[in-house]
Motif scaffolding. Structure first.
Motif, short mmCIF file in Angstrom:
data_model
loop_
_atom_site.label_atom_id
_atom_site.label_comp_id
_atom_site.label_asym_id
_atom_site.label_seq_id
_atom_site.Cartn_x
_atom_site.Cartn_y
_atom_site.Cartn_z
N ALA A 1 0.90 -1.69 0.30
CA ALA A 1 -0.07 0.32 0.10
C ALA A 1 0.70 1.67 0.24
N GLN A 2 1.95 1.30 0.57
CA GLN A 2 2.82 2.12 0.99
C GLN A 2 3.21 2.82 -1.20
N SER A 3 3.62 3.74 -1.15
CA SER A 3 4.23 4.51 -2.17
C SER A 3 5.20 4.33 -2.87
N THR A 4 5.94 2.97 -2.80
CA THR A 4 7.65 2.35 -2.97
C THR A 4 7.45 2.06 -3.99
N GLY A 5 6.37 1.28 -4.52
CA GLY A 5 6.84 0.20 -6.05
C GLY A 5 7.47 -0.79 -5.11
N SER A 6 7.80 -0.77 -4.71
CA SER A 6 8.26 -2.30 -4.24
C SER A 6 7.83 -2.97 -2.92
N PRO A 7 7.00 -4.21 -2.23
CA PRO A 7 6.31 -4.47 -3.69
C PRO A 7 5.64 -3.56 -4.53
N GLY A 8 5.46 -3.36 -6.23
CA GLY A 8 4.12 -3.37 -6.36
C GLY A 8 2.67 -4.74 -7.57
N GLY A 9 2.93 -4.17 -8.05
CA GLY A 9 1.61 -4.47 -9.66
C GLY A 9 2.30 -6.06 -9.80
N GLY A 10 3.83 -5.89 -9.93
CA GLY A 10 4.27 -7.21 -10.52
C GLY A 10 4.37 -8.28 -9.07
N ALA A 11 4.86 -8.17 -7.59
CA ALA A 11 4.37 -8.70 -7.11
C ALA A 11 3.10 -9.30 -6.81
N GLY A 12 2.44 -8.54 -6.85
CA GLY A 12 0.98 -8.78 -6.68
C GLY A 12 0.36 -9.90 -7.67
N THR A 13 1.38 -10.11 -9.03
CA THR A 13 0.83 -10.87 -9.80
C THR A 13 1.15 -12.02 -8.84
N GLY A 14 2.39 -11.84 -8.42
CA GLY A 14 3.00 -13.47 -8.21
C GLY A 14 1.54 -14.05 -7.05
N VAL A 15 1.76 -13.09 -6.18
CA VAL A 15 0.86 -13.51 -5.40
C VAL A 15 -0.72 -14.18 -5.31
N MET A 16 -1.14 -13.85 -6.01
CA MET A 16 -2.21 -13.64 -6.97
C MET A 16 -2.60 -14.74 -7.76
N LEU A 17 -0.99 -15.64 -8.23
CA LEU A 17 -0.43 -16.95 -8.64
C LEU A 17 -0.70 -18.50 -7.31
N ALA A 18 -0.06 -17.95 -6.35
CA ALA A 18 -0.04 -18.43 -5.16
C ALA A 18 -1.44 -18.54 -4.97
N ILE A 19 -1.92 -17.28 -4.49
CA ILE A 19 -3.84 -17.74 -3.80
C ILE A 19 -4.14 -19.21 -5.18
N ALA A 20 -4.03 -19.15 -7.02
CA ALA A 20 -4.71 -19.92 -7.44
C ALA A 20 -3.91 -20.66 -7.46
N ALA A 21 -2.96 -21.02 -7.11
CA ALA A 21 -2.38 -22.69 -6.22
C ALA A 21 -2.77 -23.17 -5.56
N SER A 22 -3.30 -21.89 -4.73
CA SER A 22 -3.26 -23.08 -3.09
C SER A 22 -4.82 -23.30 -3.39
N LEU A 23 -5.78 -22.60 -4.09
CA LEU A 23 -7.02 -23.69 -4.13
C LEU A 23 -6.91 -24.74 -5.11
N THR A 24 -6.37 -24.57 -5.76
CA THR A 24 -6.57 -25.53 -7.16
C THR A 24 -5.60 -26.72 -6.17
N SER A 25 -4.64 -26.48 -5.10
CA SER A 25 -4.27 -27.70 -4.76
C SER A 25 -5.27 -28.22 -3.11
N MET A 26 -6.09 -27.17 -3.12
CA MET A 26 -7.32 -27.11 -1.90
C MET A 26 -8.10 -28.39 -2.73
N VAL A 27 -8.88 -28.01 -3.61
CA VAL A 27 -9.49 -28.58 -4.57
C VAL A 27 -9.03 -30.00 -4.95
N ALA A 28 -8.06 -30.40 -5.07
CA ALA A 28 -7.66 -31.42 -5.38
C ALA A 28 -6.98 -32.18 -4.42
N GLY A 29 -6.78 -32.02 -3.03
CA GLY A 29 -6.70 -32.34 -1.52
C GLY A 29 -8.15 -33.18 -1.24
N TYR A 30 -9.44 -32.43 -2.24
CA TYR A 30 -10.97 -32.85 -1.53
C TYR A 30 -11.03 -34.24 -2.45
#
Length: 219
Positions: A22-51
């Protein structure tokens, strides 16, 4: 206020990391946020696979899919931190005084940032069909989680696509012509098109399960 330079996805709470974002530093920024979104997608994929339960050949496919999702979650977080570091260098290059040193720094930082986003985008593309498999064969009680995962994955791919494209165009700030950029970095340039195609594939898969995931829509 947190020092964003000391905050990483793997060693911080969600609250601390998002405060740094949230800070105006740019690091982390939108690119890092993109990585976190991918991690969320992977986590949900893992959860559904486990069920999900499957036998025979599908059981083997499910086991391999589950393993890939677990590994992707860790990879995505590492890539998010890599992007944050690249973003910091990118910003520093543009703060230099005009001259050859600044031009060289912008060129180097832009290419490094584009490469970081391209790697993240490639990992996201690889995850699409695994989610597609779960949309068809996963535990039907978790179809809404599959759709949420599709949304997170789409955000990751859209972010990677935009960042690669923007970083390549930033090379013009160092004096390059856009046509020269395409000739000098053909693989990165082609990545933008592949990520655009991936967005279309996600939209197609999401639409195919929308009635199951949101049955009250339009009633």
């Amino acid at each position: 206020m947190n020092d964003s330079g000391s905050v990483t996805t793997q060693a911080s709470t969600v609250e601390a990391w998002t405060e740094a974002l949230a800070q105006s530093t740019g690091s982390p920024g939108g690119g890092a946020g993109t990585g976190v979104m991918l991690a969320i997608a992977a986590s949900l994929t893992s959860m559904v696979a486990g069920y999900t339960e499957a036998q025979g050949e599908q059981g083997s496919e499910l086991e391999e899919l589950h393993g890939r999702a677990k590994a992707l979650r860790e990879t995505a977080l590492r890539l998010a931190d890599d992007d944050a570091a690249a973003s910091k260098s990118f910003g520093a290059a543009f703060r230099l005084d005009p001259g050859p040193e600044r031009d060289e720094a912008i060129h180097r930082a832009s290419v490094d940032a584009a490469k970081a986003s391209a790697v993240l985008g490639d990992r996201a593309i690889e995850a699409i069909e695994d989610l597609g498999w779960l949309a068809s064969h996963g535990n039907p009680a978790l179809i809404a989680d599959v759709v949420v995962a599709f949304g997170a994955l789409r955000a990751a791919i859209a972010g990677a696509r935009t960042n690669v494209s923007f970083d390549l165009s930033s090379l013009t700030s160092a004096g390059d012509e856009l046509e020269n950029v395409r000739e000098e970095h053909p693989r990165l340039w082609a990545t933008v098109a592949r990520l655009s195609e991936a967005l279309d594939r996600i939209d197609q898969l999401t639409a195919s399960v929308d009635k199951k995931a949101a049955p009250t829509d339009g009633v």
